[in-house]
Write a protein that holds these residues in place. Structure first.
Motif, PDB file in Angstrom:
ATOM      1  N   THR A  54      -5.856 -10.569  -3.862  1.00 57.70           N
ATOM      2  CA  THR A  54      -4.466 -10.710  -4.266  1.00 57.70           C
ATOM      3  C   THR A  54      -3.640 -10.883  -3.001  1.00 57.70           C
ATOM      4  OG1 THR A  54      -4.091  -8.315  -4.203  1.00 57.70           O
ATOM      5  CG2 THR A  54      -4.701  -9.265  -6.331  1.00 57.70           C
ATOM      6  N   LEU A  55      -2.464 -11.429  -3.146  1.00 61.92           N
ATOM      7  CA  LEU A  55      -1.529 -11.537  -2.036  1.00 61.92           C
ATOM      8  C   LEU A  55      -0.412 -10.551  -2.324  1.00 61.92           C
ATOM      9  CD1 LEU A  55      -0.512 -12.899   0.542  1.00 61.92           C
ATOM     10  CD2 LEU A  55       0.571 -14.632  -0.913  1.00 61.92           C
ATOM     11  N   GLU A  56      -0.295  -9.533  -1.502  1.00 58.60           N
ATOM     12  CA  GLU A  56       0.735  -8.508  -1.677  1.00 58.60           C
ATOM     13  C   GLU A  56       1.892  -8.846  -0.750  1.00 58.60           C
ATOM     14  OE1 GLU A  56       1.154  -3.827  -0.543  1.00 58.60           O
ATOM     15  OE2 GLU A  56      -0.662  -4.444  -1.591  1.00 58.60           O
ATOM     16  N   LEU A  57       3.014  -9.206  -1.325  1.00 59.34           N
ATOM     17  CA  LEU A  57       4.208  -9.502  -0.543  1.00 59.34           C
ATOM     18  C   LEU A  57       5.114  -8.282  -0.580  1.00 59.34           C
ATOM     19  CD1 LEU A  57       4.956 -13.106  -1.850  1.00 59.34           C
ATOM     20  CD2 LEU A  57       3.829 -12.449   0.284  1.00 59.34           C
ATOM     21  N   THR A  58       5.639  -7.897   0.564  1.00 61.60           N
ATOM     22  CA  THR A  58       6.525  -6.747   0.625  1.00 61.60           C
ATOM     23  C   THR A  58       7.696  -7.058   1.541  1.00 61.60           C
ATOM     24  OG1 THR A  58       6.622  -4.358   1.042  1.00 61.60           O
ATOM     25  CG2 THR A  58       5.221  -5.645   2.500  1.00 61.60           C
ATOM     26  N   ASP A  59       8.787  -6.393   1.307  1.00 56.89           N
ATOM     27  CA  ASP A  59       9.906  -6.541   2.233  1.00 56.89           C
ATOM     28  C   ASP A  59       9.760  -5.482   3.332  1.00 56.89           C
ATOM     29  OD1 ASP A  59      10.978  -4.113   1.249  1.00 56.89           O
ATOM     30  OD2 ASP A  59      12.364  -5.134  -0.080  1.00 56.89           O
ATOM     31  N   PRO A  60      10.486  -5.617   4.431  1.00 56.47           N
ATOM     32  CA  PRO A  60      10.329  -4.681   5.549  1.00 56.47           C
ATOM     33  C   PRO A  60      10.561  -3.217   5.162  1.00 56.47           C
ATOM     34  CG  PRO A  60      11.532  -6.611   6.290  1.00 56.47           C
ATOM     35  CD  PRO A  60      11.400  -6.727   4.791  1.00 56.47           C
ATOM     36  N   GLY A  61      11.499  -2.957   4.249  1.00 60.63           N
ATOM     37  CA  GLY A  61      11.761  -1.576   3.838  1.00 60.63           C
ATOM     38  C   GLY A  61      10.576  -0.942   3.142  1.00 60.63           C
ATOM     39  N   HIS A  62       9.952  -1.676   2.230  1.00 59.22           N
ATOM     40  CA  HIS A  62       8.798  -1.110   1.522  1.00 59.22           C
ATOM     41  C   HIS A  62       7.577  -1.037   2.441  1.00 59.22           C
ATOM     42  CE1 HIS A  62       7.020   0.419  -2.121  1.00 59.22           C
ATOM     43  NE2 HIS A  62       5.934  -0.255  -1.817  1.00 59.22           N
ATOM     44  N   ALA A  63       7.432  -2.006   3.358  1.00 61.61           N
ATOM     45  CA  ALA A  63       6.332  -1.939   4.331  1.00 61.61           C
ATOM     46  C   ALA A  63       6.464  -0.678   5.179  1.00 61.61           C
ATOM     47  CB  ALA A  63       6.328  -3.184   5.216  1.00 61.61           C
ATOM     48  N   VAL A  75       3.630   1.365  11.859  1.00 62.87           N
ATOM     49  CA  VAL A  75       2.574   0.924  12.773  1.00 62.87           C
ATOM     50  C   VAL A  75       2.075  -0.487  12.499  1.00 62.87           C
ATOM     51  CG1 VAL A  75       1.742   3.239  13.322  1.00 62.87           C
ATOM     52  CG2 VAL A  75       0.755   2.021  11.384  1.00 62.87           C
ATOM     53  N   ALA A  76       2.225  -0.982  11.286  1.00 59.74           N
ATOM     54  CA  ALA A  76       1.634  -2.280  10.936  1.00 59.74           C
ATOM     55  C   ALA A  76       2.507  -3.425  11.416  1.00 59.74           C
ATOM     56  CB  ALA A  76       1.432  -2.387   9.426  1.00 59.74           C
ATOM     57  N   GLY A  77       1.846  -4.513  11.738  1.00 58.50           N
ATOM     58  CA  GLY A  77       2.547  -5.756  12.021  1.00 58.50           C
ATOM     59  C   GLY A  77       2.799  -6.484  10.718  1.00 58.50           C
ATOM     60  N   PRO A  78       2.990  -7.786  10.778  1.00 63.52           N
ATOM     61  CA  PRO A  78       3.297  -8.532   9.559  1.00 63.52           C
ATOM     62  C   PRO A  78       2.099  -8.712   8.627  1.00 63.52           C
ATOM     63  CG  PRO A  78       3.198  -9.999  11.443  1.00 63.52           C
ATOM     64  CD  PRO A  78       3.095  -8.607  11.977  1.00 63.52           C
ATOM     65  N   ILE A  79       0.888  -8.459   9.139  1.00 65.68           N
ATOM     66  CA  ILE A  79      -0.315  -8.599   8.301  1.00 65.68           C
ATOM     67  C   ILE A  79      -1.161  -7.337   8.424  1.00 65.68           C
ATOM     68  CG2 ILE A  79      -2.484  -9.843   7.948  1.00 65.68           C
ATOM     69  CD1 ILE A  79      -1.046 -12.369   8.799  1.00 65.68           C
ATOM     70  N   ARG A  80      -1.543  -6.822   7.261  1.00 65.37           N
ATOM     71  CA  ARG A  80      -2.444  -5.673   7.170  1.00 65.37           C
ATOM     72  C   ARG A  80      -3.404  -6.010   6.042  1.00 65.37           C
ATOM     73  NH1 ARG A  80      -1.832  -1.877   3.411  1.00 65.37           N
ATOM     74  NH2 ARG A  80       0.347  -2.458   3.143  1.00 65.37           N
ATOM     75  N   VAL A  81      -4.687  -5.730   6.206  1.00 64.68           N
ATOM     76  CA  VAL A  81      -5.689  -6.047   5.193  1.00 64.68           C
ATOM     77  C   VAL A  81      -6.061  -4.761   4.465  1.00 64.68           C
ATOM     78  CG1 VAL A  81      -7.983  -6.993   4.772  1.00 64.68           C
ATOM     79  CG2 VAL A  81      -6.562  -7.955   6.583  1.00 64.68           C
ATOM     80  N   ALA A  82      -6.008  -4.799   3.151  1.00 63.21           N
ATOM     81  CA  ALA A  82      -6.343  -3.623   2.339  1.00 63.21           C
ATOM     82  C   ALA A  82      -7.590  -3.911   1.527  1.00 63.21           C
ATOM     83  CB  ALA A  82      -5.174  -3.269   1.421  1.00 63.21           C
ATOM     84  N   PHE A  83      -8.544  -2.981   1.587  1.00 60.14           N
ATOM     85  CA  PHE A  83      -9.786  -3.091   0.818  1.00 60.14           C
ATOM     86  C   PHE A  83      -9.861  -1.929  -0.165  1.00 60.14           C
ATOM     87  CE2 PHE A  83     -11.178  -5.097   4.882  1.00 60.14           C
ATOM     88  CZ  PHE A  83     -11.542  -6.335   4.387  1.00 60.14           C
ATOM     89  N   GLN A  84     -10.047  -2.232  -1.441  1.00 58.44           N
ATOM     90  CA  GLN A  84     -10.300  -1.175  -2.414  1.00 58.44           C
ATOM     91  C   GLN A  84     -11.774  -0.810  -2.322  1.00 58.44           C
ATOM     92  OE1 GLN A  84      -9.354  -2.059  -6.495  1.00 58.44           O
ATOM     93  NE2 GLN A  84      -9.957  -0.019  -7.185  1.00 58.44           N
ATOM     94  N   VAL A  85     -12.046   0.480  -2.173  1.00 54.80           N
ATOM     95  CA  VAL A  85     -13.412   0.982  -2.065  1.00 54.80           C
ATOM     96  C   VAL A  85     -13.590   2.126  -3.056  1.00 54.80           C
ATOM     97  CG1 VAL A  85     -13.656   0.279   0.364  1.00 54.80           C
ATOM     98  CG2 VAL A  85     -12.807   2.566  -0.174  1.00 54.80           C
TER      99      VAL A  85
END
Length: 169
Positions: A54-63, A75-85
């Motif tokens: 999925t592509l998760e789009l967020t605004d800076p406040g929610h990020a 701590v995150a930049g503009p891209i963070r990868v999330a893996f469901q495990v």
């Protein structure tokens, strides 16, 4: 019924300066199956299966809110990868033993998942998340100008040095 997307695959392309280390980490340690591998006179590429994308789009406040929940600071930049495990605690330990830097141990979130944050090969920041069930945040229909998620009945309090989001009646 949702409309079928014209996009057939989301492919995240990571240029890793240490290709062999990144391949070992994601394929052999995290366990992402290899779909295909190709080479050119100047380099190599490997496609790894990552389950559903999925592509998760967020605004800076929610990020910033997500970073605060998972790590305690931005701590995150503009891209963070999330893996469901299936077990974020075990996978976090396995990836740390393989060289990832743990930024935050698994923490229960207001949306009731157990999330950890790591710095991983390929200069990627990873979130590992394990779904625990119904959370304190729930999806709502977005009213004009409103927020897509709302928090209900929850409170944030400190617990053993970490943020602990628990439901309060």
């Amino acid at each position: 019924m949702p409309e079928e997307s014209p996009v057939r695959e989301l492919r995240l392309v990571v240029t890793a300066s240490d290709y062999d280390e990144a391949l070992r980490f994601y394929r052999d340690v995290l366990g992402m199956p290899e779909r295909a591998a190709f080479s050119s006179p100047d380099g190599r590429v490997t496609l790894l299966e990552a389950g559903r994308a999925t592509l998760e789009l967020t605004d800076p406040g929610h990020a910033a809110f997500i970073d605060e929940v998972e790590v305690g600071r931005r701590v995150a930049g503009p891209i963070r990868v999330a893996f469901q495990v299936d077990d974020s605690t075990a996978v976090t330990a396995r990836l740390a033993a393989a060289g990832a830097d743990v930024l935050a141990e698994p923490t229960r979130t207001p949306w009731n998942s157990l999330n950890s944050r790591l710095e991983a090969p390929g200069a990627l920041q990873l979130t590992l998340f394990e779904e625990l069930g119904q959370g304190l945040l729930r999806k709502s229909r977005r009213p004009p100008g409103g927020r897509a998620l709302r928090r209900h009945g929850g409170a944030c309090r400190a617990s053993r040095g970490r943020r602990d989001f628990r439901h309060r009646p």
